[in-house]
Design a protein around this motif. Structure first.
Motif, short mmCIF file in Angstrom:
data_model
loop_
_atom_site.label_atom_id
_atom_site.label_comp_id
_atom_site.label_asym_id
_atom_site.label_seq_id
_atom_site.Cartn_x
_atom_site.Cartn_y
_atom_site.Cartn_z
N UNK A 1 -67.86 46.89 -39.01
CA UNK A 1 -67.88 48.35 -39.05
C UNK A 1 -66.60 48.97 -38.51
N UNK A 2 -65.76 48.17 -37.89
CA UNK A 2 -64.42 48.65 -37.54
C UNK A 2 -63.55 48.71 -38.80
N UNK B 1 -55.00 48.28 -35.30
CA UNK B 1 -56.19 48.03 -34.50
C UNK B 1 -56.00 46.83 -33.58
N UNK B 2 -56.58 46.95 -32.39
CA UNK B 2 -56.59 45.82 -31.47
C UNK B 2 -57.48 44.72 -32.04
N UNK C 1 -72.56 53.42 -41.72
CA UNK C 1 -72.22 53.35 -40.30
C UNK C 1 -70.76 52.93 -40.14
N UNK C 2 -70.18 53.39 -39.04
CA UNK C 2 -68.84 52.90 -38.69
C UNK C 2 -68.74 52.84 -37.17
N UNK C 3 -68.13 51.76 -36.68
CA UNK C 3 -67.96 51.60 -35.23
C UNK C 3 -66.68 52.29 -34.79
N UNK C 4 -66.63 52.60 -33.50
CA UNK C 4 -65.40 53.15 -32.92
C UNK C 4 -64.25 52.17 -33.16
#
Length: 432
Positions: free
Chosen positions: A387-388, A325-326, A51-54
């Motif tokens: 996951x980010x 990344x924020x 899995x990977x998050x947005x």
């Protein structure tokens, strides 16, 4: 309909299993039973789900503030549904549109809009060329490893030009499907932007009629190599030689029009060729023993070394644009449950059921609103953060939870996995 990321793959695996048992019907009962046993073994048909998050990329300049046509900026604002770029987009575009433009490699991940990093400068340059010279001629070559990618990008370039109202800019594709009549038209009126693959670019350079006519009186500013990570080993050596042949031919191509120019007009008539590479694969910064900054510097140095060998560009002139990344600020009230309680059946379409599950995972007894339950559920925040950074499987997420949540260390793998799997689904159905 809320997404169930775990069920999606389960359904795909079950359909694949049904296909195999239907397609390979063994008459021998022992053989059939052996096949069914193997198909039921965990991991036989598919490995772990990852899995990977947005990824929340940092915002950059507004589209309208970039050095591109206002109508083009408006198209991008509508397409991206945002007034602002990502920072790697704005920085790459400004560099390629600047006075000191040089070779770049964009190494941001999937969904980061890396294509716009080179496509907008390419299109803007073609627009300015068409307005200045009002005639056909190459201004950019976009090289793809597969025809499918070239077809997709051809449509994207046309959409940008049509949306911005620049019908005077021509774009064409040169591949195996290009007919003799289409090749004749390309020879008569070379496009401003040419999309092709490396095999057909080889053909273009060895077909005298095409080679001499299509490159004639070019103003080629950009050579783009998309999916640049595919050019490794023997293929990479061949591509490196191909790029050098392209450069050599651009230098010797027929130039018999507007040859006596100077100053800025000469720079536009005879531009310096800039090589551009892009890849979503060259982005992992997870190196043991190194800080993220050190890993980024090492990665960028290796990318520069690779691209210098591939294109003949000077290593010290190459710029690498990676993703930024924020930072996610976790709610101060977020927490984990101290004790395990079975979650039971969760109705992911029912707000009350979703809220109750979040409350139990967080151990936030007494919370009744979905908003507060989501803020209090630390697992949702941490799953997002893990996951980010990189794709992870459920076993890896279970291990991460065990490591970082002291009160869950004594729980069984099954209990932690129950909460992790529920957290993935809950995170997928929560509103923004």
């Amino acid at each position: 309909m809320p997404l169930n990321p775990i069920k999606v793959l389960d359904d795909a695996i079950n359909e694949y299993r049904d296909y195999l048992t239907t397609e390979f019907r063994a008459k021998d009962p022992n053989l059939r039973a052996a096949l069914e046993r193997e198909l039921d073994n965990p991991g036989f048909l598919a490995g772990d789900i990852f899995f990977q998050a947005h990824r929340p990329f940092k915002s950059g300049d507004r589209w309208v503030d970039l050095p591109i046509d206002a109508k083009l900026a408006q198209v991008m604002q509508q397409r991206s549904r945002s007034e602002t770029t990502y920072i790697h987009q704005s920085e790459a575009i400004k560099h390629l549109r600047g006075k000191d433009a040089g070779p770049i490699v964009v190494t941001t991940g999937t969904g980061s809009g890396k294509t716009e990093c080179f496509l907008l400068p390419v299109v803007q340059n073609a627009i300015e060329d068409a307005l200045t010279f009002k005639r056909s001629g190459l201004t950019a070559i976009l090289l793809y490893p597969m025809n499918a990618l070239a077809n997709d990008q051809l449509d994207r370039v046309k959409e940008l030009l049509d949306g911005a109202g620049f019908s005077n800019v021509s774009v064409a594709k040169y591949d195996r499907s290009t007919s003799e009549d289409e090749r004749r038209k390309l020879r008569e009126n070379p496009p401003h932007i040419l999309l092709t693959n490396y095999m057909m670019l080889e053909y273009l350079l060895v077909r005298p009629n095409d080679r001499e006519a299509i490159f004639a009186n070019h103003r080629c500013r950009f050579l783009v190599l998309d999916e640049v990570h595919t050019y490794r080993g023997t293929l990479g050596s061949n591509i490196a030689l191909l790029v050098r042949r392209v450069k050599a031919h651009l230098a010797r191509a027929k130039q018999d029009w507007l040859t006596d120019v100077s100053g800025q007009e000469r720079e536009r008539r005879y531009p310096k060729l800039v090589c551009i590479g892009s890849s979503a694969t060259i982005k992992c910064l997870d190196e043991p023993g190194l800080t993220p900054e050190e890993a980024a510097r090492r990665r960028d140095d290796e990318v520069k070394e690779f691209f210098a060998k591939l294109t003949g560009s000077r290593k010290d002139e190459i710029k690498v644009f990676g993703e930024e990344l924020e930072q996610i600020h976790v709610s101060e009230s977020a927490q984990y449950a101290d004790n395990y309680t079975p979650l039971g059946e969760i109705n992911f379409t029912d707000e009350e059921s979703v809220t109750d599950a979040l409350v139990r995972i967080a151990g936030a007894i007494g919370v009744t609103s979905l908003q507060e339950a989501a803020e209090r559920c630390r697992l949702i925040w941490d799953l997002n953060g893990w996951l980010i950074r990189k794709p992870m499987s459920i076993p890896q997420l279970v291990e991460a939870a065990r490591t970082e949540v002291p009160q869950w260390a004594a729980w069984s793998d099954e209990q932690v996995a129950e909460y992790v799997e529920a957290g993935l689904r809950l995170g997928a159905v929560l509103p923004d």
